[in-house]
Design an enzyme around this catalytic site. Sequence first.
Site, short mmCIF file in Angstrom:
data_model
loop_
_atom_site.label_atom_id
_atom_site.label_comp_id
_atom_site.label_asym_id
_atom_site.label_seq_id
_atom_site.Cartn_x
_atom_site.Cartn_y
_atom_site.Cartn_z
N GLU A 114 -62.69 -90.16 -5.45
CA GLU A 114 -62.28 -90.64 -4.12
C GLU A 114 -61.33 -89.62 -3.50
OE1 GLU A 114 -60.69 -94.61 -4.22
OE2 GLU A 114 -60.22 -94.61 -2.08
N ASN A 120 -61.23 -97.38 -1.31
CA ASN A 120 -60.54 -97.86 -0.11
C ASN A 120 -60.53 -96.81 0.99
OD1 ASN A 120 -59.99 -100.12 -1.63
ND2 ASN A 120 -57.92 -99.51 -2.16
N GLU A 157 -65.25 -102.96 -1.40
CA GLU A 157 -64.29 -104.07 -1.58
C GLU A 157 -63.97 -104.77 -0.25
OE1 GLU A 157 -60.89 -102.76 -3.89
OE2 GLU A 157 -62.14 -102.59 -5.70
N GLU A 172 -66.76 -99.67 -10.39
CA GLU A 172 -65.36 -99.31 -10.71
C GLU A 172 -64.98 -100.10 -11.94
OE1 GLU A 172 -62.34 -99.27 -7.65
OE2 GLU A 172 -63.81 -98.75 -6.12
O1 AHR Z 1 -60.15 -96.76 -7.78
C1 AHR Z 1 -58.99 -97.01 -7.05
C2 AHR Z 1 -59.18 -98.09 -5.99
O2 AHR Z 1 -59.41 -99.30 -6.63
C3 AHR Z 1 -60.38 -97.93 -5.10
O3 AHR Z 1 -60.13 -97.13 -3.99
C4 AHR Z 1 -60.66 -99.32 -4.67
O4 AHR Z 1 -62.02 -99.53 -4.40
C5 AHR Z 1 -60.13 -100.17 -5.80
O5 AHR Z 1 -59.31 -101.17 -5.34
#
Ligand code: AHR
Length: 501
Positions: free
Chosen positions: A27, A72, A173, A292
């Site tokens: 990310e 996120n 999410e 995740e």
């Molecule tokens: O992996 C870290 C964060 O965890 C990601 O950005 C999110 O999707 C989750 O809440």
Amino acid sequence: MKKATMILDRDFAIGAIDPRLYGSFIEHLGRAVYNGIYEPGHPCADESGFRKDVIELVKRLNMPIVRYPGGNFVSGFRWEDSIGPKADRPKRLDLAWFTTETNEVGLHEFCEWAKKADTQVMYAVNLGTRGPNEARSVVEYANHPKGTFLSDLRRKNGAEEPFGIKLWCLGNEMDGPWQMGQKTAYEYGRVANEAAKLMRWVDPSIELVACGSSSSEMPQFGAWEQSMLEQCYENIDYVSLHRYYANPAGDTPGFLARSMDMDGFIKTVVSICDAVGGQKHSKKKLHLSFDEWNVWYHSRQQDEEIWKREKWGRSLPLLEDIYNFEDALLVGSMLMTLLRNADRVKIACLAQLVNVIAPIMTRDGGGAWAQTIYWPLLHGSNYGRGTSLRPITQTPVYDCADYEGVPVLDAAATLGEDGNLTIFAVNRDLLEPLELTCDLRAFGPLTLKEHIMLHHDDVNAVNTEAAPNTVAPVKGPGGEVSGKKLKAVIPALSWNVLRLG
Ligand code: AHR
């Protein structure tokens, strides 16, 4: 010594293991991209600024997919910011992680990195602050051969051939209040359905992952899946699951049992998918993308302190969990949980890959090394391919705060196309080894080729740049096959890979 037994039979097949079970995630967050995979000026950087030492560590994981660019982050991301000449790319505030996104690495660069790392991109579109139109545009830019404004723009930007991204996440999410553009299940289901339709009309070969609840602990978990699937069931292929575990109280037996929660989570989502499919009289069967999963808690306090001191920096050291030995054991058990659900879980991404809650750590200008959790992933990915077999085990059990009857022996087994059999096993007992007797009744002559083991006397032991092999695989005590029976010792508190051929 405690005793456990196992029966393995090639007829007890759970299902084919999709190689994408061994995926991960990068990310735009902290030092994952900037000063993680990308650090121009570093002695190991290649001509594009990618660290070759990091690529080597990633390649050893034999990783089929990497999810990108968030997380996120994606819910505020404009993909167009990340293409074209670097000097023209805008810098923007990232409200997910309170940093500044410079867009030095974008779609083209990440696809280039993925190629170098021998992996495929799983790309997430923004359904938080944006919608179906932007989603179908990025599919056209990435995958349409040529002859339209967007596909020709890609060619002008240096990629004559389409990137051919096959797997797409419909947002991230979307039920979380922390998410930019949080939605109700109905709102999300509608927008996911419309985005999915348009994206597939652009490229019918793509596969699509819709957002499940951001965790099984969300109050709306279950109802969210049901309601959003009622809107988009026929236009998606996978439902996402996310789950992180923690051990703030230092309760090792309780922590190691958390994979049982993961198993329940998977089974519940499978049931909801099938219930919605049944209500719709659908012929389609959905699969799961556990995109995740990991342990995450060591860095929480540090992150609060960083944000108190400084916001809007670039490559702030966020979510830098330093993983200990017991984390590797739980990661091993979580991986085995995925394998034992391989009939429905087709995609999984250890979150994340470099520096941010990651198996690989780097120092700016310095070295790159493997954290403890790197090893179970490497073993699974390299030896756990083919068919997942259901081991029938008899094992001592223990009780802990959240569970009764936790199996001391946690195991999974895989049968490769080459006929090689691999048994993965964690002994959750803190003190006693397990004598394992494994009935291999349906196999021809086998020998134990290798016993790999991960163990440390201290559950809190960690790897560092100076001591990267503090927790690293060693040769296990092994065992022997006589007739159709394997006898092996599984040491107390250990992760094991028994390779038979
Ligand atoms: O992996 C870290 C964060 O965890 C990601 O950005 C999110 O999707 C989750 O809440």
